[in-house]
Design a protein around this motif. Structure first.
Motif, mmCIF file in Angstrom:
data_model
loop_
_atom_site.group_PDB
_atom_site.id
_atom_site.type_symbol
_atom_site.label_atom_id
_atom_site.label_comp_id
_atom_site.label_asym_id
_atom_site.label_seq_id
_atom_site.Cartn_x
_atom_site.Cartn_y
_atom_site.Cartn_z
ATOM 1 N N SER A 224 0.833 -1.274 -0.164
ATOM 2 C CA SER A 224 -0.063 0.033 0.020
ATOM 3 C C SER A 224 0.660 1.381 0.297
ATOM 4 O O SER A 224 0.544 2.206 -0.695
ATOM 5 C CB SER A 224 -0.843 0.031 1.268
ATOM 6 N N HIS A 227 2.241 1.719 -3.377
ATOM 7 C CA HIS A 227 1.249 2.417 -4.489
ATOM 8 C C HIS A 227 1.124 3.643 -4.163
ATOM 9 O O HIS A 227 0.808 4.318 -5.130
ATOM 10 C CB HIS A 227 0.095 1.574 -4.271
ATOM 11 N N HIS A 228 0.948 4.236 -2.938
ATOM 12 C CA HIS A 228 0.618 5.640 -2.811
ATOM 13 C C HIS A 228 1.722 6.643 -2.928
ATOM 14 O O HIS A 228 1.543 7.738 -3.178
ATOM 15 C CB HIS A 228 0.192 5.757 -1.163
#
Length: 339
Positions: A224, A227-228
């Motif tokens: 995560s 991805h961010h």
């Protein structure tokens, strides 16, 4: 995706455990390679790998130096709830030492040689006459654990029957050995050489003798987070590559790196016995720089994946091959370095 854009985060915190292969993180901060990439990085010392793992999973750390099997173990939900994690850059190869107490070496005749099986056989021959020794490793899903089991097997020693295996944080190893709480350990430097320096233990083999060039530490982040913050991740990768290249340049740079590691926030007095940063010297052969050292390599994880698969079989599971490839894919590294 343009990895050269401004990092999404300008301040972040990375965790580390006090070992010589935290060097690239320390160099990138102290030499200004993180700052040159537009990121202000704080380094948080964590003494136990389980604490570091949980803080990354909970988002309390943006990422961390990790044992190379740890991102995959996190993704598979071993010992905690599953948390998809990645290892976008390798931080070190080799670097582990097998240490037995001085008294156990004298009793068994175990000693360092060119063949690690010789010291394992000496210990195995002694076991029939002596007590069941207690040996420590740093984390259940670690190269240190898997290497220790493989070394014991070379001497005909059953690691589940003939010895007692326990988990200890790396900074506890030498004190525990000196106090008689353990009879030996497998851990990364500087803890093996420190045990020899204090004459409480002796090196009897190294991980590099058993698994040459195995990935030892990696930078670990959650899927995560990657991805961010892709531009922030790319900046981290470029800074760590710059730190590695700087370290390779001159002996003076390696002495300066050791001076930074000796600062109280990092390894402090645990490296005072070292005259220089002992990289790529026998028998440890720790590698923090050189062609191909930092780029993730799924194939190089083969021995480690095999050991993880054995752990999974005990709970009637098998290794998730797509997860293995995603964890150690070079895609983020290559994008950051434009390869």
């Amino acid at each position: 995706m343009d990895m050269n854009k401004t990092p999404e985060l300008n301040r972040l915190t990375l965790g580390f455990v006090p070992l010589l292969d935290a060097a690239l993180l320390v160099i990138a901060r102290e030499r200004g390679f993180f700052a040159a990439q537009g990121i202000d990085v704080s380094l948080s010392r964590e003494n136990a790998w389980s604490t570091l793992r949980d803080k990354v999973a909970a988002g309390l750390l943006d990422g961390a130096q990790m044992l190379s099997p740890m991102p995959l173990a996190m993704s598979l939900g071993l010992e905690r709830a599953p948390c998809d994690a990645l290892a976008p850059i390798t931080l070190s190869r080799n670097g582990n030492a097998f240490v037995l107490s001085t008294s156990l070496c004298e009793q068994s005749g175990a000693a360092l040689g060119s063949e690690p099986a010789a010291s394992a056989r000496a210990l195995g021959n002694w076991l029939g006459q002596g007590r069941r020794p207690r040996l420590a490793m740093v984390y259940p899903f670690s190269c240190q654990h898997y290497l220790l089991r493989e070394w014991l097997a070379l001497g005909g020693i059953d690691p589940d029957r003939d010895v007692e295996l326990v988990v200890l944080p790396p900074p506890r190893m030498v004190t525990a050995l000196s106090e008689g709480q353990i009879d030996g350990f497998c851990a990364g430097e500087p803890w093996g050489s420190l045990a020899e320096h204090y004459r409480v233990g002796r090196l009897v083999a190294s991980g590099a003798q058993l698994w040459p060039e195995h990935p030892e530490k990696v930078l670990g982040v959650t899927h995560s987070w990657a991805h961010h913050y892709p531009a922030t991740l790319a900046a981290l990768i470029r800074a760590l590559v710059a730190a590695s290249e700087w370290l390779a340049e001159t002996p003076e740079n390696r002495r300066q790196a050791l001076a930074w590691l000796a600062l109280p926030p990092y390894l402090d007095r645990s490296v005072n016995h070292l005259d220089s940063l002992p990289l790529d010297t026998a028998p440890i052969h720790q590698r923090l720089y050189g062609p191909g050292v930092l780029r993730p390599d799924v194939e190089a994880m083969g021995r480690i994946a095999e050991q993880l698969n054995r752990s999974l079989r005990h709970v009637e599971r098998s290794l998730d091959i797509p997860a293995l490839h995603e964890c150690y894919s070079p895609v983020h590294f290559d994008a950051a370095m434009h390869q």
